[in-house]
Design an enzyme around this catalytic site. Structure first.
Site, PDB file in Angstrom:
ATOM      1  N   PHE A  13       0.873  -1.191   0.000  1.00 59.31           N
ATOM      2  CA  PHE A  13       0.000   0.000   0.000  1.00 59.31           C
ATOM      3  C   PHE A  13       0.908   1.238   0.000  1.00 59.31           C
ATOM      4  CE2 PHE A  13      -3.240   2.949   1.186  1.00 59.31           C
ATOM      5  CZ  PHE A  13      -4.465   2.323   1.022  1.00 59.31           C
TER       6      PHE A  13
ATOM      7  N   GLU B   4      -0.992  -5.328   7.907  1.00 57.45           N
ATOM      8  CA  GLU B   4      -0.520  -6.717   7.819  1.00 57.45           C
ATOM      9  C   GLU B   4       0.972  -6.848   8.157  1.00 57.45           C
ATOM     10  OE1 GLU B   4      -2.591  -5.370   5.240  1.00 57.45           O
ATOM     11  OE2 GLU B   4      -4.204  -6.250   6.426  1.00 57.45           O
TER      12      GLU B   4
ATOM     13  N   VAL C  88       1.633   5.313   6.061  1.00 55.08           N
ATOM     14  CA  VAL C  88       0.221   5.572   6.314  1.00 55.08           C
ATOM     15  C   VAL C  88      -0.010   7.066   6.077  1.00 55.08           C
ATOM     16  CG1 VAL C  88      -1.719   5.083   7.838  1.00 55.08           C
ATOM     17  CG2 VAL C  88       0.423   3.860   8.166  1.00 55.08           C
TER      18      VAL C  88
ATOM     19  N   THR D   8     -11.242   9.871   6.205  1.00 53.57           N
ATOM     20  CA  THR D   8     -11.944   9.187   7.296  1.00 53.57           C
ATOM     21  C   THR D   8     -10.969   8.885   8.427  1.00 53.57           C
ATOM     22  OG1 THR D   8     -11.462   6.957   6.532  1.00 53.57           O
ATOM     23  CG2 THR D   8     -13.384   8.032   5.559  1.00 53.57           C
TER      24      THR D   8
ATOM     25  N   HIS E 225      -9.877   5.978   9.164  1.00 53.71           N
ATOM     26  CA  HIS E 225      -9.169   4.721   8.888  1.00 53.71           C
ATOM     27  C   HIS E 225      -7.690   4.828   9.262  1.00 53.71           C
ATOM     28  CE1 HIS E 225      -8.991   0.803   6.995  1.00 53.71           C
ATOM     29  NE2 HIS E 225      -7.908   1.171   6.329  1.00 53.71           N
TER      30      HIS E 225
ATOM     31  N   PHE F  95      10.513   0.194  13.982  1.00 54.87           N
ATOM     32  CA  PHE F  95       9.360   0.944  13.454  1.00 54.87           C
ATOM     33  C   PHE F  95       9.825   1.879  12.323  1.00 54.87           C
ATOM     34  CE2 PHE F  95       6.074   4.181  13.455  1.00 54.87           C
ATOM     35  CZ  PHE F  95       4.925   3.481  13.763  1.00 54.87           C
TER      36      PHE F  95
HETATM   37  N1  INI Z   1      -2.407   0.833   4.487  1.00 59.75           N
HETATM   38  C1  INI Z   1      -1.239   1.505   4.424  1.00 59.75           C
HETATM   39  O1  INI Z   1      -0.171   0.887   4.382  1.00 59.75           O
HETATM   40  N2  INI Z   1      -1.240   2.861   4.378  1.00 59.75           N
HETATM   41  C2  INI Z   1      -2.397   3.579   4.399  1.00 59.75           C
HETATM   42  O2  INI Z   1      -2.334   4.835   4.324  1.00 59.75           O
HETATM   43  C3  INI Z   1      -3.622   2.895   4.475  1.00 59.75           C
HETATM   44  N3  INI Z   1      -4.849   3.623   4.490  1.00 59.75           N
HETATM   45  O3  INI Z   1      -4.833   4.818   4.753  1.00 59.75           O
HETATM   46  O4  INI Z   1      -5.929   3.065   4.257  1.00 59.75           O
HETATM   47  C4  INI Z   1      -3.605   1.476   4.516  1.00 59.75           C
HETATM   48  N4  INI Z   1      -4.744   0.784   4.562  1.00 59.75           N
HETATM   49  C5  INI Z   1      -4.812  -0.639   4.321  1.00 59.75           C
HETATM   50  C6  INI Z   1      -4.556  -1.449   5.576  1.00 59.75           C
HETATM   51  O5  INI Z   1      -3.196  -1.420   5.941  1.00 59.75           O
HETATM   52  C7  INI Z   1      -4.948  -2.914   5.357  1.00 59.75           C
HETATM   53  O6  INI Z   1      -4.166  -3.462   4.340  1.00 59.75           O
HETATM   54  C8  INI Z   1      -6.425  -3.090   5.037  1.00 59.75           C
HETATM   55  O7  INI Z   1      -7.221  -2.408   5.965  1.00 59.75           O
HETATM   56  C9  INI Z   1      -6.800  -4.588   5.057  1.00 59.75           C
HETATM   57  O8  INI Z   1      -6.544  -5.135   6.329  1.00 59.75           O
END
Ligand code: INI
Length: 154
Positions: free
Chosen positions: A23, A59, A82, A87, A89, A114
């Protein structure tokens, strides 16, 4: 003379696992490049570095915990990005990875570092992924080598 333990910043003979999130890959690939470059510049061979890609930052600790428990690694580097959206999230992802990494460290078998950017904006993430404010992946690698050496002396 007081007793003093200090870590050397050298890869030594240990292996390093890097868990990296897909991600926001345009950022995490830069963190990964910084981490690998830093480990190699401090003496790590290809055989000493194990990469594990995971879907998102949530994960990271699933894989990091298994790697830490295996006892095969001097340290596990956790790399993710991140970036706040519209939202809440973001907050849950940050909480999950922070708690997970802390838990691995409390267990004390293998240090987990970290290397997760938690940014308000994409610009802040870009600045910390190899531009204005250095590279958080490289910082995580420096920390991993130092803490691994400290732990090895305890
Ligand atoms: N995962 C990230 O690595 N960075 C993000 O900014 C992020 N946002 O903002 O949604 C993100 N979401 C996915 C999350 O880590 C999981 O893969 C997902 O929720 C499935 O468990």
């Amino acid at each position: 003379m007081v007793g003093e333990i200090k870590g050397q910043i050298t890869a030594g003979k240990g292996k390093y696992a890097i868990v990296v999130s897909r991600f926001n890959e345009f950022i995490t690939s830069k963190l990964l490049g910084g981490a690998i470059d830093c480990l190699q510049r401090h003496g790590a061979s290809d055989e000493q570095i194990q990469l594990v890609w995971v879907p998102g930052t949530c994960e990271i600790t699933i894989a990091a915990k298994k790697l830490a428990d295996s006892g095969k690694y001097a340290a596990v580097l956790c790399l993710g990005a991140v970036i706040r959206g519209q939202t809440s999230h973001y907050d849950y992802v940050c909480q999950q990875v922070t708690r997970g990494i802390a838990q691995i460290n409390y267990e004390g078998k293998t240090p987990a570092v970290f290397g997760v950017l938690t940014c308000e904006t994409i610009e802040q993430a870009v600045e910390r992924a190899g531009t204005k404010r250095g590279n958080a992946g490289s910082d995580a690698a420096m920390t991993a080598m130092e803490i691994a050496d400290v732990i090895g002396q305890l």
